[in-house]
Design a protein around this motif. Structure first.
Motif, PDB file in Angstrom:
ATOM      1  N   ALA A 199       0.887  -1.097   0.115  1.00 56.06           N
ATOM      2  CA  ALA A 199       0.192   0.041  -0.009  1.00 56.06           C
ATOM      3  C   ALA A 199       0.905   1.339  -0.058  1.00 56.06           C
ATOM      4  O   ALA A 199       1.977   1.165   0.334  1.00 56.06           O
ATOM      5  CB  ALA A 199      -1.109   0.024   1.126  1.00 56.06           C
ATOM      6  N   LEU A 200       0.256   2.452  -0.322  1.00 56.09           N
ATOM      7  CA  LEU A 200       0.860   3.726  -0.117  1.00 56.09           C
ATOM      8  C   LEU A 200       0.120   4.589   0.742  1.00 56.09           C
ATOM      9  O   LEU A 200      -1.056   4.671   1.087  1.00 56.09           O
ATOM     10  CB  LEU A 200       1.044   4.317  -1.551  1.00 56.09           C
ATOM     11  CG  LEU A 200       1.771   3.636  -2.468  1.00 56.09           C
ATOM     12  CD1 LEU A 200       1.662   4.650  -3.851  1.00 56.09           C
ATOM     13  CD2 LEU A 200       3.334   3.738  -2.113  1.00 56.09           C
ATOM     14  N   GLN A 201       0.849   5.223   1.764  1.00 56.65           N
ATOM     15  CA  GLN A 201       0.371   6.201   2.910  1.00 56.65           C
ATOM     16  C   GLN A 201       0.488   7.594   2.220  1.00 56.65           C
ATOM     17  O   GLN A 201       1.749   8.008   2.215  1.00 56.65           O
ATOM     18  CB  GLN A 201       0.725   6.072   4.222  1.00 56.65           C
ATOM     19  CG  GLN A 201       0.066   4.672   4.798  1.00 56.65           C
ATOM     20  CD  GLN A 201       0.668   4.341   6.102  1.00 56.65           C
ATOM     21  OE1 GLN A 201       1.507   4.954   6.768  1.00 56.65           O
ATOM     22  NE2 GLN A 201       0.300   3.229   6.712  1.00 56.65           N
ATOM     23  N   TYR A 202      -0.419   8.466   2.065  1.00 56.10           N
ATOM     24  CA  TYR A 202      -0.455   9.983   1.759  1.00 56.10           C
ATOM     25  C   TYR A 202      -0.507  10.735   3.071  1.00 56.10           C
ATOM     26  O   TYR A 202      -1.727  10.316   3.526  1.00 56.10           O
ATOM     27  CB  TYR A 202      -1.147  10.296   0.642  1.00 56.10           C
ATOM     28  CG  TYR A 202      -1.203   9.501  -0.876  1.00 56.10           C
ATOM     29  CD1 TYR A 202      -0.501  10.258  -1.820  1.00 56.10           C
ATOM     30  CD2 TYR A 202      -1.478   8.146  -0.871  1.00 56.10           C
ATOM     31  CE1 TYR A 202      -0.301   9.524  -2.842  1.00 56.10           C
ATOM     32  CE2 TYR A 202      -1.378   7.524  -2.211  1.00 56.10           C
ATOM     33  CZ  TYR A 202      -0.592   8.350  -3.249  1.00 56.10           C
ATOM     34  OH  TYR A 202      -0.559   7.784  -4.614  1.00 56.10           O
TER      35      TYR A 202
ATOM     36  N   ILE B  88       4.812  10.695   1.123  1.00 62.59           N
ATOM     37  CA  ILE B  88       4.335   9.284   0.825  1.00 62.59           C
ATOM     38  C   ILE B  88       4.995   8.391   1.254  1.00 62.59           C
ATOM     39  O   ILE B  88       6.236   8.367   1.127  1.00 62.59           O
ATOM     40  CB  ILE B  88       4.070   9.267  -0.898  1.00 62.59           C
ATOM     41  CG1 ILE B  88       3.215  10.305  -1.062  1.00 62.59           C
ATOM     42  CG2 ILE B  88       3.397   7.711  -1.176  1.00 62.59           C
ATOM     43  CD1 ILE B  88       3.103  10.401  -2.717  1.00 62.59           C
ATOM     44  N   ASP B  89       4.581   7.020   2.018  1.00 58.14           N
ATOM     45  CA  ASP B  89       5.198   6.068   2.416  1.00 58.14           C
ATOM     46  C   ASP B  89       4.803   4.890   1.815  1.00 58.14           C
ATOM     47  O   ASP B  89       3.630   4.574   1.521  1.00 58.14           O
ATOM     48  CB  ASP B  89       5.264   5.752   4.000  1.00 58.14           C
ATOM     49  CG  ASP B  89       5.951   6.891   4.747  1.00 58.14           C
ATOM     50  OD1 ASP B  89       7.220   7.149   4.391  1.00 58.14           O
ATOM     51  OD2 ASP B  89       5.462   7.696   5.565  1.00 58.14           O
ATOM     52  N   GLY B  90       5.681   3.973   1.336  1.00 53.84           N
ATOM     53  CA  GLY B  90       5.330   2.661   0.803  1.00 53.84           C
ATOM     54  C   GLY B  90       5.194   1.721   2.027  1.00 53.84           C
ATOM     55  O   GLY B  90       6.098   1.656   2.841  1.00 53.84           O
ATOM     56  N   VAL B  91       4.233   0.945   1.982  1.00 53.21           N
ATOM     57  CA  VAL B  91       3.827  -0.142   3.161  1.00 53.21           C
ATOM     58  C   VAL B  91       4.378  -1.539   2.678  1.00 53.21           C
ATOM     59  O   VAL B  91       3.789  -1.893   1.681  1.00 53.21           O
ATOM     60  CB  VAL B  91       2.540  -0.219   3.529  1.00 53.21           C
ATOM     61  CG1 VAL B  91       2.280  -1.067   4.614  1.00 53.21           C
ATOM     62  CG2 VAL B  91       1.876   1.151   4.150  1.00 53.21           C
ATOM     63  N   THR B  92       5.538  -1.961   3.173  1.00 52.52           N
ATOM     64  CA  THR B  92       5.900  -3.425   2.735  1.00 52.52           C
ATOM     65  C   THR B  92       4.880  -4.497   3.138  1.00 52.52           C
ATOM     66  O   THR B  92       3.957  -4.343   3.714  1.00 52.52           O
ATOM     67  CB  THR B  92       7.340  -3.851   3.129  1.00 52.52           C
ATOM     68  OG1 THR B  92       7.201  -3.800   4.706  1.00 52.52           O
ATOM     69  CG2 THR B  92       8.232  -2.581   2.926  1.00 52.52           C
TER      70      THR B  92
ATOM     71  N   ASP C  27       5.312  -7.022   4.837  1.00 51.22           N
ATOM     72  CA  ASP C  27       5.325  -7.411   6.247  1.00 51.22           C
ATOM     73  C   ASP C  27       5.074  -5.916   7.222  1.00 51.22           C
ATOM     74  O   ASP C  27       5.247  -5.926   8.204  1.00 51.22           O
ATOM     75  CB  ASP C  27       6.627  -7.811   6.859  1.00 51.22           C
ATOM     76  CG  ASP C  27       7.711  -7.097   6.514  1.00 51.22           C
ATOM     77  OD1 ASP C  27       7.654  -5.930   6.044  1.00 51.22           O
ATOM     78  OD2 ASP C  27       8.849  -7.499   6.670  1.00 51.22           O
ATOM     79  N   GLY C  28       4.433  -4.793   6.584  1.00 46.17           N
ATOM     80  CA  GLY C  28       4.132  -3.762   7.254  1.00 46.17           C
ATOM     81  C   GLY C  28       5.036  -2.798   7.720  1.00 46.17           C
ATOM     82  O   GLY C  28       4.788  -1.885   8.275  1.00 46.17           O
ATOM     83  N   GLN C  29       6.209  -2.694   7.155  1.00 39.98           N
ATOM     84  CA  GLN C  29       7.267  -1.594   7.193  1.00 39.98           C
ATOM     85  C   GLN C  29       6.812  -0.555   6.566  1.00 39.98           C
ATOM     86  O   GLN C  29       6.528  -0.665   5.187  1.00 39.98           O
ATOM     87  CB  GLN C  29       8.654  -2.356   7.145  1.00 39.98           C
ATOM     88  CG  GLN C  29       9.105  -3.232   8.034  1.00 39.98           C
ATOM     89  CD  GLN C  29      10.537  -4.005   7.938  1.00 39.98           C
ATOM     90  OE1 GLN C  29      11.365  -2.665   8.042  1.00 39.98           O
ATOM     91  NE2 GLN C  29      10.513  -5.108   8.113  1.00 39.98           N
ATOM     92  N   LEU C  30       7.381   0.513   6.874  1.00 40.53           N
ATOM     93  CA  LEU C  30       7.229   1.850   6.251  1.00 40.53           C
ATOM     94  C   LEU C  30       8.663   2.146   5.559  1.00 40.53           C
ATOM     95  O   LEU C  30       9.714   2.187   6.229  1.00 40.53           O
ATOM     96  CB  LEU C  30       6.650   3.054   6.945  1.00 40.53           C
ATOM     97  CG  LEU C  30       5.403   2.855   7.530  1.00 40.53           C
ATOM     98  CD1 LEU C  30       5.103   4.161   8.446  1.00 40.53           C
ATOM     99  CD2 LEU C  30       4.270   2.460   6.666  1.00 40.53           C
ATOM    100  N   VAL C  31       8.393   2.522   4.207  1.00 47.26           N
ATOM    101  CA  VAL C  31       9.724   3.012   3.382  1.00 47.26           C
ATOM    102  C   VAL C  31       9.453   4.235   2.829  1.00 47.26           C
ATOM    103  O   VAL C  31       8.220   4.369   2.013  1.00 47.26           O
ATOM    104  CB  VAL C  31      10.040   1.873   2.101  1.00 47.26           C
ATOM    105  CG1 VAL C  31      11.046   2.522   1.253  1.00 47.26           C
ATOM    106  CG2 VAL C  31      10.402   0.372   2.796  1.00 47.26           C
ATOM    107  N   PRO C  32      10.409   5.238   2.811  1.00 45.01           N
ATOM    108  CA  PRO C  32       9.838   6.510   2.567  1.00 45.01           C
ATOM    109  C   PRO C  32       9.889   6.715   0.960  1.00 45.01           C
ATOM    110  O   PRO C  32      10.960   6.232   0.435  1.00 45.01           O
ATOM    111  CB  PRO C  32      11.030   7.499   2.950  1.00 45.01           C
ATOM    112  CG  PRO C  32      11.719   6.603   4.306  1.00 45.01           C
ATOM    113  CD  PRO C  32      11.534   5.238   3.924  1.00 45.01           C
TER     114      PRO C  32
END
Length: 412
Positions: A212-215, A393-397, A399-404
């Motif tokens: 997923a992406l978080q905005y 915007i963060d990418g959700v891996t 396994d739930g980790q956030l990647v910038p």
């Protein structure tokens, strides 16, 4: 035109459109959709296409004034009863794999004085009648391209503080600039370098395979799930014959398919949307479980509501697209009032249908098979702009980790 060397610049534009945009191949048919005041550009494109070996170049002329008067005065039965030849022609063109060139140049607010329900009635009926073209385009069965040209009314909308002629010159200058056209450059080589840069961003995103992406910004707090087996694409696409084409000129985006079942939160537009000849401003949408549950706009509210109610898929998303705030169009600080250009100055989302090519082997799958992977389906696909200098915007891996992914509106 008062622009120095305008003829040479226009010819370079036509060459770019035909050789890189739709990538004309010998024996191909081409159809150009254009307003009647763009004959000069159409003729240059036609000449360039024939030089590349096109079999025939068809032109479908359009006239905003004629369509406006039709929308105002035709009976509702006429608005919704699209002639049978429209569907027959659409099917014939696509069966022949006719490449499509659409030239955007008309007044973005040209139908503002037409009742919104009449505009929507006609647009929905026409989209259904023209479904063969829409499906072939969305599926990349044919090469297709959207470009722009400086129409007088549109130019005056963008540059209201100068005369009509000056505004048109200024808009042409911006169109050449954002399409990397200059007298002394190799525009084809410059575009190839640009395509390569965007492809690198798409490759990195594909490697991440985010869930997923978080905005997050001052106006937006939104989580968008990504479709199963999603594929990030950039400037170039490939048609059914395997030939490369560039669907939008200009382009600054990388994009993919959201999972239409997993979208939650609120998002607000940062630029006006011109849809069906009506400007919609300050769009605010709230999503729950993948669907719009509340929609507001400062202007064009009725048209927005009717768009969302077009069909079941129109109330969800079919595209997520990333565009850095530090990009040529954004840095111009010009609002162009047309999605083709404004979407390439800003992150954007699209209500409606997803591109089948945005999931692995998607062009070979049926609609139910694509929907099972999270791809949305609709008769509409309408982009609206949400990017800003404060967008994170963060990418959700998986396994739930956030990647910038984005910080302060740009690539992290």
């Amino acid at each position: 035109m008062a622009i120095k060397n305008f003829d040479q610049l226009l010819s370079k534009y036509a060459d770019l459109i035909t050789s890189v945009g739709v990538n004309v191949k010998p024996g191909q048919d081409i159809i150009i959709y254009a307003e009647i005041d763009q004959a000069e550009l159409v003729h240059r494109i036609m000449e360039a296409a024939y030089q590349l070996g096109a079999n025939q170049v068809i032109v479908e002329w359009q006239d905003t004034m004629l369509k406006r008067e039709f929308l105002k005065h035709a009976s509702e039965a006429t608005l919704t009863n699209i002639p049978a030849w429209v569907s027959v022609r659409a099917e014939s063109l696509m069966a022949n794999q006719t490449s499509r060139i659409s030239i955007v140049s008309s007044d973005p607010d040209g139908f503002s004085d037409v009742p919104s329900d009449r505009v929507s009635l006609y647009e929905q009926a026409y989209q259904k009648a023209n479904v063969a073209v829409r499906q072939a385009t969305m599926n990349n069965d044919v090469a297709w391209l959207v470009v722009s040209a400086a129409g007088k009314e549109w130019s005056q909308k963008v540059f209201p503080d100068v005369t009509s002629d000056e505004a048109q010159d200024k808009l042409w200058q911006e169109i050449f600039k954002i399409n990397r056209i200059a007298l002394d450059n190799d525009v084809i080589a410059d575009w190839q370098q640009h395509i390569n840069t965007l492809n690198e961003k798409a490759a990195w995103l594909n490697e991440q395979n985010f869930k997923a992406l978080q905005y997050h910004s001052a106006k937006t707090d939104l989580t968008v799930g990504l479709a199963e087996d999603h594929v990030w694409e950039a400037a170039e696409s490939f048609n059914k014959a395997g030939n490369r084409f560039v669907p939008n000129m200009p382009t600054e985006e990388v994009f993919t398919s959201p999972d239409y079942r997993h979208i939650d939160g609120t998002v607000q537009s940062t630029k006006p949307l011109s849809y069906a000849g009506v400007l919609i401003t300050d769009i605010k949408l709230t999503f729950a479980d993948g669907r719009v549950v509340a929609a507001e706009a400062t202007s064009g509210q009725d048209v927005l509501q009717q768009l969302i109610q077009t069909d079941a898929g129109a109330a969800s998303l079919g595209e997520v697209s990333l565009v850095p705030d530090n990009s040529p169009i954004s840095n111009s600080n010009i609002v162009f009032y047309t999605t083709l250009i404004d979407e390439n100055a800003s992150d954007h989302l699209a209500l409606g249908a997803a591109y089948p090519s945005n999931i692995k082997n998607g062009t070979q799958l049926s609609v139910p098979e694509r929907q099972a992977k999270g791809q949305n389906d609709s008769i509409v696909h309408v982009d609206f702009m949400i990017g800003s200098a404060d967008m994170t915007i963060d990418g959700v891996t998986q396994d739930g980790q956030l990647v910038p992914v984005f910080r302060q509106g740009n690539w992290a």
